[in-house]
Design an enzyme around this catalytic site. Sequence first.
Site, PDB file in Angstrom:
ATOM      1  N   GLU A 511      44.768  41.563  17.847  1.00 36.35           N
ATOM      2  CA  GLU A 511      44.710  40.170  17.390  1.00 36.35           C
ATOM      3  C   GLU A 511      43.474  39.427  17.879  1.00 36.35           C
ATOM      4  O   GLU A 511      43.139  39.458  19.056  1.00 36.35           O
ATOM      5  CB  GLU A 511      45.982  39.429  17.869  1.00 36.35           C
ATOM      6  CG  GLU A 511      46.074  38.012  17.343  1.00 36.35           C
ATOM      7  CD  GLU A 511      47.457  37.384  17.507  1.00 36.35           C
ATOM      8  OE1 GLU A 511      48.371  38.049  18.044  1.00 36.35           O
ATOM      9  OE2 GLU A 511      47.609  36.219  17.115  1.00 36.35           O
ATOM     10  N   LYS A 527      51.485  37.022  13.051  1.00 39.56           N
ATOM     11  CA  LYS A 527      52.908  36.745  13.234  1.00 39.56           C
ATOM     12  C   LYS A 527      53.613  37.526  12.164  1.00 39.56           C
ATOM     13  O   LYS A 527      53.275  37.421  10.990  1.00 39.56           O
ATOM     14  CB  LYS A 527      53.248  35.252  13.081  1.00 39.56           C
ATOM     15  CG  LYS A 527      53.086  34.440  14.322  1.00 39.56           C
ATOM     16  CD  LYS A 527      54.268  34.526  15.237  1.00 39.56           C
ATOM     17  CE  LYS A 527      53.969  34.686  16.699  1.00 39.56           C
ATOM     18  NZ  LYS A 527      53.043  35.626  17.195  1.00 39.56           N
TER      19      LYS A 527
HETATM   20  C1  LIG Z   1      54.119  38.634  21.931  1.00 36.30           C
HETATM   21  C2  LIG Z   1      53.532  39.665  21.352  1.00 36.30           C
HETATM   22  O1  LIG Z   1      52.995  39.608  20.080  1.00 36.30           O
HETATM   23  C3  LIG Z   1      52.850  38.395  19.411  1.00 36.30           C
HETATM   24  C4  LIG Z   1      53.977  38.199  18.499  1.00 36.30           C
HETATM   25  C5  LIG Z   1      53.975  38.730  17.239  1.00 36.30           C
HETATM   26  C6  LIG Z   1      55.204  38.597  16.354  1.00 36.30           C
HETATM   27  O2  LIG Z   1      56.151  37.919  16.744  1.00 36.30           O
HETATM   28  O3  LIG Z   1      55.244  39.197  15.276  1.00 36.30           O
HETATM   29  C7  LIG Z   1      52.816  39.361  16.750  1.00 36.30           C
HETATM   30  C8  LIG Z   1      51.661  39.345  17.466  1.00 36.30           C
HETATM   31  C9  LIG Z   1      51.530  38.522  18.685  1.00 36.30           C
HETATM   32  O4  LIG Z   1      51.046  37.240  18.390  1.00 36.30           O
HETATM   33  C10 LIG Z   1      53.368  40.964  22.055  1.00 36.30           C
HETATM   34  O5  LIG Z   1      52.859  41.910  21.451  1.00 36.30           O
HETATM   35  O6  LIG Z   1      53.728  41.050  23.226  1.00 36.30           O
END
Ligand SMILES: C=C(O[C@@H]1C=C(C(=O)O)C=C[C@H]1O)C(=O)O
Length: 745
Positions: A511, A527
């Site tokens: 990311e 997300k």
């Molecule tokens: C919190 C995490 O990831 C976050 C949460 C995500 C989601 O809810 O889909 C995706 C990427 C990140 O912004 C992690 O990988 O620990």
Amino acid sequence: FIPSRAPASKSALRSHDDSPDPPLTMLIDHHDSYTSSIPPMLSTPPVILPYTVPLEIVNALKPTAIVLSPGPGDVHNPVDTGVSSQILSSGLYDDTPILGICLGHQIICSQLGLEVSQLPSPTHGIAVDVEGEWGGRWMKYNSWCPPSQSVPSGVEVKCESEDGIMGIRSGKWLGCQGHPESIETEVGAKIIGEFESMFEGEGTVEAATQQQQQHRQVSAGETYTAAQKSFDYNDQFEFFKKLNERHENTFILDSNTDNKYSPNDRYSYVGFAEKLYDEGDILLNLNLEKSFVGDVDGDFKGGYVGYLNYEYKKFCRDGSNLSPDITVLKQAITTLRGRGDERRCNILENYLKELEGEREEEKRGEGGEEEEEMGCFGEVRNWVVFDHELNKLSAVTLDTHADGEWFKEVEEILDEENVKEVGGVSYDGEPSFSYRIDPSQYKEDISTIKSEIKKGETYEICLTNRLQFSCPPSSPRFGLSVFSNLRKINPAPYSCYFNYMNKEIACSSPERFIKISDGVAESKPIKGTIGRGATPEEDLINKQKLKNSVKDKAENVMIADLVRSDFSRVCTSVKVDELYAIESYETVHQMVSKVTGELGRGRTEEFIKATFPGGSMTGAPKRRSMRIIEGLEKRERGVYSGGIGWLGYDGSASLNMVIRTVVVDKATGLGEIGCGGAITGLSDVEEEWEEVRIKAERGIKAVKQAWSGTKESGGGTEGGGGKEATKKRRWRDRVGVLRAVLNIK
Ligand SMILES: C=C(O[C@@H]1C=C(C(=O)O)C=C[C@H]1O)C(=O)O
Ligand SMILES: NC(=O)CC[C@H](N)C(=O)O
């Protein structure tokens, strides 16, 4: 959470000038993460005031039109509605054009005597088709809504949905339950148009002034240049391992890791820090306003490489313990000054002085600040850049008078034999992992968040956990072995390894938090996560499932809208270049959006402070959500959830979002893998827990491989020869002693 409400003294209200005021549109900000997307929609630029200002200040400023922003909380709670409900009930603004958005709409409805009730199952981030004069596609971020009911005479219902009254007009007051400023709303401009038609033409001169101000360019500072020498060599990790034998405080920003599913980043960087900045407000100590003149490979042209911990939020607009009122007021003062509106400017300046005085008192009362780590940036003047498109390595130096010393060292390194693999070293036993917050508590926390969402306190929260383990005894730079595995089993475009001071960071983040290049800022919030399928068919099905998932799109747009608003605080022309795109990695498919904006030059620090921490690790609205996170997680997040990357002397920058990362504390031998996910009203507890598990899986595997000495561990140092290696070995022994003293296994 009680917002401060400083009383306005007589001196704050003193006016110096009796000439008639120019028109003023005032935007009351309820500390919502979408507020800053509203001004760019208005042809009359507003002055933004926090919802905690006293009514006397609003009255003294004599607004000619008012916008009440969206916001967290409950319309029946005066702490949440602040000055907005006082404005409406004062009787002074019955004939003033007022536009209420979401919470603002609810405040207007309450004032008009309508009931506002809690929705049985609220959804956030889902656009609905609404019927009526203002009908069309509306994005909703609400848990409350006025149900359909008979309205008093003089009140007109403009649109309705299953939830209830979505739009009203009463005289010059307009209210809309949906968010006109969302990227997914079609009818926003229409409502804004109706609002502005009530005072058309009044603000055009101001608009021009403000526009100029937003395009303010900081004049170019001192210039600098660099020299470069290129070689035919493309193994960035081999090069790094050898450099790591020779220098302290080394790093590799490892962008190209042969990810067969999604594009890599073009450049990787390897180098070492000459001076470290790790105290207080780190960014304040960095020089990010020079101008680069010359031609070298890569986007990084020298500057600082390192990381900001999540706790750096304390120095940023949304994360500071002090309310953001001061920043907002300062901005309002600058805007008014730019317009030559001295009278109003004085009122706000006097009020600001009182507020700042009060804050000093509060700070003194709080006593000593506890010491938290804020991150670490190292100054880098000599480095190597790998261009993966042209398959070449270039050594770059800012010490252009230094007789090619760095180039000679790079040649020496290239001539050296590769560092021997540690593949053979395996440690006794196996790592044992434990969750810092045990699964049953974590699941309970998910339910708590869901009930906070139902109450309207937050729309979405990124909840996180940490997997903890102890490194094997006497295994200095265990983290490097972990990284050596991680980069193979979880390739990602923003991977990196740091060996700074007491920490090793092995990161495989997919990311991008921010990039700044040529005065343009970019963010690619992720997300929406789904595991890969076991077979190609299942994998394709999963990918399609994610692409069409209502829940994941909701999660994603909430953060994309948040990032747009963060950007709009400091950028113009904020755009969404991609919405709901899918990228694939070894174990997961991810939903990604891309936001860009025109920032101009010399504003890197300002930009980071307006946007950090990244919305995908907090949730929305950011400020209230971070408070809820603190209450549940009860401990600092450290590097996890912060940003790793570089900040150039020339103001360009690139920071990732720190996820999928193993952090090792070299002094204690303790390691941690952060893992979490976004919780929304639609979250299923078990599915969310499964998502956390999937996200941690590759980190766990890399630690296990490093422990057992699997062939993939190519990063060890045991084989390194020469003086440097002896020195390092001695240092390694010291860590062993420390472990014995601390009685750590
Ligand atoms: C919190 C995490 O990831 C976050 C949460 C995500 C989601 O809810 O889909 C995706 C990427 C990140 O912004 C992690 O990988 O620990
Ligand atoms: N987005 C908003 O303004 C939300 C308003 C209110 N907190 C609700 O949940 O209904």
